[in-house]
Structures are given as C-alpha cells and as structure tokens.
Write a protein that holds these residues in place. Structure first.
Motif, PDB file in Angstrom:
ATOM      1  N   TRP A  38       0.860  -1.180   0.000  1.00 13.49           N
ATOM      2  CA  TRP A  38       0.000   0.000   0.000  1.00 13.49           C
ATOM      3  C   TRP A  38       0.896   1.231   0.000  1.00 13.49           C
ATOM      4  O   TRP A  38       1.782   1.355   0.866  1.00 13.49           O
ATOM      5  N   VAL A  39       0.710   2.132  -0.954  1.00 12.73           N
ATOM      6  CA  VAL A  39       1.516   3.349  -1.041  1.00 12.73           C
ATOM      7  C   VAL A  39       0.615   4.561  -0.867  1.00 12.73           C
ATOM      8  O   VAL A  39      -0.413   4.691  -1.549  1.00 12.73           O
ATOM      9  N   THR A  40       0.998   5.423   0.063  1.00 13.49           N
ATOM     10  CA  THR A  40       0.324   6.703   0.240  1.00 13.49           C
ATOM     11  C   THR A  40       1.263   7.795  -0.237  1.00 13.49           C
ATOM     12  O   THR A  40       2.317   8.031   0.362  1.00 13.49           O
ATOM     13  N   GLU A  41       0.915   8.419  -1.347  1.00 14.32           N
ATOM     14  CA  GLU A  41       1.787   9.414  -1.977  1.00 14.32           C
ATOM     15  C   GLU A  41       0.918  10.438  -2.714  1.00 14.32           C
ATOM     16  O   GLU A  41       0.236  10.093  -3.683  1.00 14.32           O
ATOM     17  N   PRO A  42       0.912  11.698  -2.258  1.00 16.47           N
ATOM     18  CA  PRO A  42       0.028  12.695  -2.877  1.00 16.47           C
ATOM     19  C   PRO A  42       0.401  13.046  -4.313  1.00 16.47           C
ATOM     20  O   PRO A  42      -0.448  13.516  -5.067  1.00 16.47           O
TER      21      PRO A  42
END
Length: 273
Positions: A38-42
């Motif tokens: 899971w990647v959280t990157e704006p």
C-alpha cells in the motif's frame, strides 16, 4: 517476521519519492507481490501509477494491521503525515523510518509508547543498489524486527547496526551527506584539471571516471584504503607531490573533512532539537 509475513499482512509505504521508489523497486525485484503493498503518496509518479494498474494499492484504504509501515516522507511533511497512521501504533505494526532528522521519540509521542520503531539512515547510492544504511531501534524493536529491517533495506545496499540513536547524527554527517562531498570532489578535481589547461568537458570526464573507478576499486579490493593509496604512490613521483598537499596535518584534506563532517553533525543535532 519475514518477507512471507509481509505478503500476508501487507507493507505500507508512507511517501514514495526517490528513496521510497528505490526501496520499492528493490523489494519487487526480490519477489514481494504488488498486491501486498500500500503506497500513500500525494504526487505519484507515472511509474507508481503503472504499478497501481497491475495491483499495487495506491492511495487506497490501508490494512488494519500491516506488518510494516515504512515512513519515507520529507521531514517537513512529518508532523502532518504521521498522525494519519496513529491507529496503527501500539505494537502490532513495526514502524521503519528513513526520514532524516526526526528522532525516535517523535514517533513514540505520535504513535504511542507501545510502538516498535526503527530509525534508518540510507544514502542516495541506494538508487543504483549501492547504498549503505545504518539502523537503530527503540527498546520495543526486537531482534526479529531488526532482522526484518535489514532484509528490507538490504534491497538497496549494505546495512549496519548502530549502538544507539546517539550515533545517528555522525552517520548522517558521514554516509548520509557523504555522497554530496564526493560529487563536490568531482567538481573540484575537474576545475583543477581546467586550471592546468584541459578543456572543461575532458576535465570533467576524467574526474568522473577517476572518482567512480577508484570507488569501485575500493569496493572490490581486499586492501585498506590506506594501502590502495600507497599502491599508486611512487616515492618522489607526481602522486607523492599531490599527497604532500592533501595530507598536510594543518591544511590538508583530513582536517578539512573533519571540520565538514562536524558541521553536518552539529546541524543535525540542531535540527533534532
């Protein structure tokens, strides 16, 4: 815990810029499944968007109890980004951070005192699989946690363990910032070649090849750096003449580098406060 556990429970990557991308590429190369990440990157890159089309979870709801959260956001974004993961603190998830300048105590305050935290300092040669990363953990980071961190970080180069967090500012000043010193050495060496009459492009080509080639030789050779230096120094020759300047006890490279590394370490301590 091992890479198989990551596949079952999932790995969360908070921030995926240059360092996060280098790590992710290394893990995928070692067989970690896309649907386990899971990647959280704006501001996701086209590369990340392409991985998302093949199964990676990009900016999606996170699993309830991932095995690891890898924190790779810029330090100035930390106060805003980390609290969003507060629900994952408390012990079930290992927090592994590669963010510069943020002490372990900040993670413990934000995530809860029961959270295992490992702080790591990689460097930019990780982008070509030749980095070196130093790690240290809080008391809740077990031997299994440290071994897992080593397995993850070794995807981009060597990993060493520190005695404690008190050594991190020195590591940051030496290996974390060190690539910039080497790049400046290339610039300075090329400029010196120009001063002796070489065309600028040729001087830069010679300087780059010399520094990268010598670095590779130092990497492969069993001899110490001191012995490698001796090997290319003929008594009374050209190299010896240059080394007489570089090794001067007062004005040479040794004392200059000590002042430079101390300045970086002092600045790291200031930023941590």
């Amino acid at each position: 815990m091992n890479l198989a556990d990551l596949g079952r429970r999932g790995l969360v990557l908070l921030g995926c810029g240059k360092m996060g991308s280098a790590l992710l590429e290394g893990w995928l190369g070692r067989g970690l499944a896309l649907n386990s990440v899971w990647v959280t990157e704006p501001f996701p890159s086209d590369w990340l968007k392409g991985l998302a089309a093949r199964g990676l979870h990009l900016n999606a709801p996170l699993p309830d109890a991932p095995a690891v959260v890898l924190v790779a956001v810029k330090p100035q974004m930390m106060a805003e980004a980390l609290p969003t993961l507060g629900a994952l603190g408390g012990g079930g998830t290992l927090f592994l951070t590669v963010a510069a300048g943020t002490p372990i105590a900040f993670y413990e305050r934000t995530l809860g005192p029961g959270t295992p935290v490992i702080r790591a300092m990689p460097n930019t040669p990780a982008a070509v699989g030749r980095g070196i990363t130093a790690i240290t953990g809080n008391p809740l980071a077990s031997e299994d946690h440290l071994a897992l961190a080593e397995a993850l970080l070794s995807a981009v180069g060597q990993v060493v363990r520190l005695e404690g967090e008190h050594q991190m500012d020195a590591v940051t000043a030496l290996s974390g910032s060190g690539p910039a010193y080497v790049f400046h050495l290339i610039e300075a060496l090329a400029a010196a070649g120009e001063a002796e009459g070489l065309p600028a492009p040729l001087a830069m080509q010679l300087a780059r090849a010399t520094v990268t080639g010598a670095g590779e030789l130092a990497h492969r050779a069993p001899e110490t750096a001191a012995q490698l230096r001796i090997n290319v120094t003929s008594p009374g020759g050209t190299t010896a003449a240059a080394l007489a300047v570089l090794m001067d006890a007062d004005t040479g490279l040794g004392p200059l580098m000590q002042r430079a590394v101390k300045a970086a370490a002092d600045r790291g301590r200031e930023l941590a406060r």
